[in-house]
Design an enzyme around this catalytic site. Structure first.
Site, PDB file in Angstrom:
ATOM      1  N   LYS A  94       1.890 -10.423 -29.824  1.00  0.00           N
ATOM      2  CA  LYS A  94       1.946 -11.782 -31.238  1.00  0.00           C
ATOM      3  C   LYS A  94       1.693 -11.494 -32.497  1.00  0.00           C
ATOM      4  O   LYS A  94       1.686 -11.994 -33.454  1.00  0.00           O
ATOM      5  CB  LYS A  94       0.356 -12.902 -30.808  1.00  0.00           C
ATOM      6  CG  LYS A  94       0.990 -13.006 -29.222  1.00  0.00           C
ATOM      7  CD  LYS A  94       0.404 -14.820 -29.173  1.00  0.00           C
ATOM      8  CE  LYS A  94       0.369 -15.672 -28.118  1.00  0.00           C
ATOM      9  NZ  LYS A  94       0.514 -15.048 -26.243  1.00  0.00           N
ATOM     10  N   GLU A 116      -1.867 -23.365 -33.694  1.00  0.00           N
ATOM     11  CA  GLU A 116      -2.327 -24.110 -32.485  1.00  0.00           C
ATOM     12  C   GLU A 116      -2.269 -23.108 -31.727  1.00  0.00           C
ATOM     13  O   GLU A 116      -2.257 -22.132 -31.676  1.00  0.00           O
ATOM     14  CB  GLU A 116      -1.500 -25.126 -31.576  1.00  0.00           C
ATOM     15  CG  GLU A 116      -0.159 -24.196 -31.519  1.00  0.00           C
ATOM     16  CD  GLU A 116       1.146 -23.962 -31.520  1.00  0.00           C
ATOM     17  OE1 GLU A 116       0.619 -23.471 -33.277  1.00  0.00           O
ATOM     18  OE2 GLU A 116       0.913 -22.775 -31.133  1.00  0.00           O
ATOM     19  N   SER A 382       3.281  -6.927 -23.071  1.00  0.00           N
ATOM     20  CA  SER A 382       3.502  -7.641 -23.534  1.00  0.00           C
ATOM     21  C   SER A 382       2.076  -7.205 -24.326  1.00  0.00           C
ATOM     22  O   SER A 382       1.962  -7.785 -25.856  1.00  0.00           O
ATOM     23  CB  SER A 382       4.016  -8.787 -23.564  1.00  0.00           C
ATOM     24  OG  SER A 382       3.194  -9.683 -22.700  1.00  0.00           O
TER      25      SER A 382
END
Ligand SMILES: *Cc1c(COP(=O)(O)O)cnc(C)c1O
Length: 398
Positions: A94, A116, A382
């Site tokens: 991310k 968010e 990931s």
């Protein structure tokens, strides 16, 4: 398909085939339009690219290794390579996106960042880059998620962010998204909204995909160095909104010999009513500002998704994924909670790597692939599993 080549990337109107676009309230139009007009010029600017690459190298720790997993390969009769996004600073992919967006926000003259978050991973990645660059950070999070994800709330606070609870509706991710939108409408001049996946109104899906595409760019050069070709037979990744998968697929989209496989969370099973298997269960509709596939009732109400991994617990997929699904360029498969948990344990005990439960969904599909022998398979790992240890322990009764 005839002889007209399908375009798998965004078109000038912000669409991927029939999916995408910017379905937003009129009050949000100036913000999104400012972004749309500027994002490509900013991203393609050599100074931006230089700064982006430097931070990815010196701060995030890229490039991440492409690891040949020998014991896993022996088990499946294929050459399995793990793209180690779990080794990034903050423990997942991310941060590739939040680094890109904070540099973009600075160039747009923004002083304040909002985001968010559901599980808190994107909130942490956003709070991290805000601390790094000295920008104010407000993260909206459902009241229920704040209780469920206390360690990530603590991280965000430690990093100096303000965590604001969303107290309406189901008090989860979609309510947090509504609050963030409202904030952005009220603060259009000084605030940038960092969306955490390849979702939202155009240009977000394209912008986030470009930042995450560093994953497939590195895979190509690493494979070339290791096996003499940059093209594997398969690339495998898990899909929540779809950003790590899109990053892993991006530079392979026009290499049609490379099969792209995306693993969605089937939860307790596709037909159980507790799942997040969007392409199987979803219908076309508009969610969070773009036209895509989403899980909804007959009359268009969004269905609450379920997955044991908080990061895959999302009722839609990004519009580019909907297009890859519709055109057949990507294969979308469903993996249950149980299958993912077993695959997570297997990786831990065969390779000494504890994966995020999200990533375990991609790993689990290796069991079902029936390799002929010798295929080259890249799995996007990931994130790391530290955040999931309690869930693994409860599940296995350790
Ligand atoms: C958030 C997250 C995901 C799901 O998000 P995508 O946008 O689909 O990549 C997957 N894996 C990890 C480790 C995550 O934190």
């Amino acid at each position: 398909m005839g002889n007209t080549k399908i375009n798998y990337y965004v078109d000038e109107r912000g669409y991927y085939g029939e999916f995408g676009g910017a379905y937003i309230p009129e009050m949000l139009y100036p913000n999104v339009e400012e972004l749309r007009q500027n994002y490509l010029n900013i991203i393609n600017d050599p100074d931006f690219q230089k700064e982006f690459k430097e931070l990815l190298t010196d701060y995030v720790g890229r490039e991440t290794p492409l690891f040949f997993a020998k014991r896993l390969s022996d088990r499946y009769g294929a050459n399995v390579y793990l793209k180690r996004e779990d080794l990034n600073h903050t423990g997942a992919h991310k941060v590739n996106n939040t680094i890109g967006q904070i540099l973009l926000a600075e160039r747009l003259g923004k002083k304040r960042i909002i985001a968010e978050t559901g599980a808190g991973q994107h909130g942490v990645a956003t709070a991290t880059v805000c601390a790094l660059r000295g920008l104010e950070c407000v993260v909206y999070m459902g009241e229920i998620d704040i209780k469920r994800q206390a360690p990530n709330v603590a991280r965000m606070k430690m990093l100096g962010a303000t965590v604001k609870p969303a107290t309406s509706g189901s008090k989860t991710l979609k309510d947090a998204t509504n609050e963030a939108m409202r904030d952005w409408i009220n603060n259009p001049v000084d605030t940038h909204y960092i969306i955490g996946s390849v979702v939202g109104p155009h240009p977000y899906p394209d912008m986030v995909a470009r930042f995450q595409s560093v994953i497939s760019a590195e895979v190509k050069s690493q494979l070339k160095a290791k096996i003499g070709t940059e093209l594997p037979d398969y690339v495998l990744a898990c899909v929540g909104g779809g950003s790590n998968a899109m990053g892993a697929f991006y530079h392979f989209l026009n290499d049609e010999s490379v099969k792209l496989i995306a693993a969605e969370a089937a939860g307790h099973g596709v037909d159980s009513g507790k799942s997040a298997a969007t392409t199987i269960l979803g219908k076309e509709g508009v969610l969070h500002g773009s036209r895509s596939l989403l899980m909804q009732t007959e009359d268009g109400q969004v269905v609450e998704p379920h997955s044991i991994s908080a990061g895959l617990d999302y009722p839609g997929i990004g519009p580019q994924h909907a297009h890859l699904f519709k055109t057949g360029r990507g294969t979308y498969v469903a993996v249950t909670d149980d299958e993912a948990m077993q695959a997570g344990k297997l990786l831990a005990q065969l390779e000494g790597i504890i994966p995020a439960i999200e990533s375990s969904h991609a790993l689990a599909y290796l069991e079902k692939m029936n390799f002929k022998g010798g295929e080259n398979v890249v799995v996007c790992l990931s994130g790391r599993g530290d955040k999931d240890l309690q869930t693994y322990m409860d599940y296995f009764g350790f």
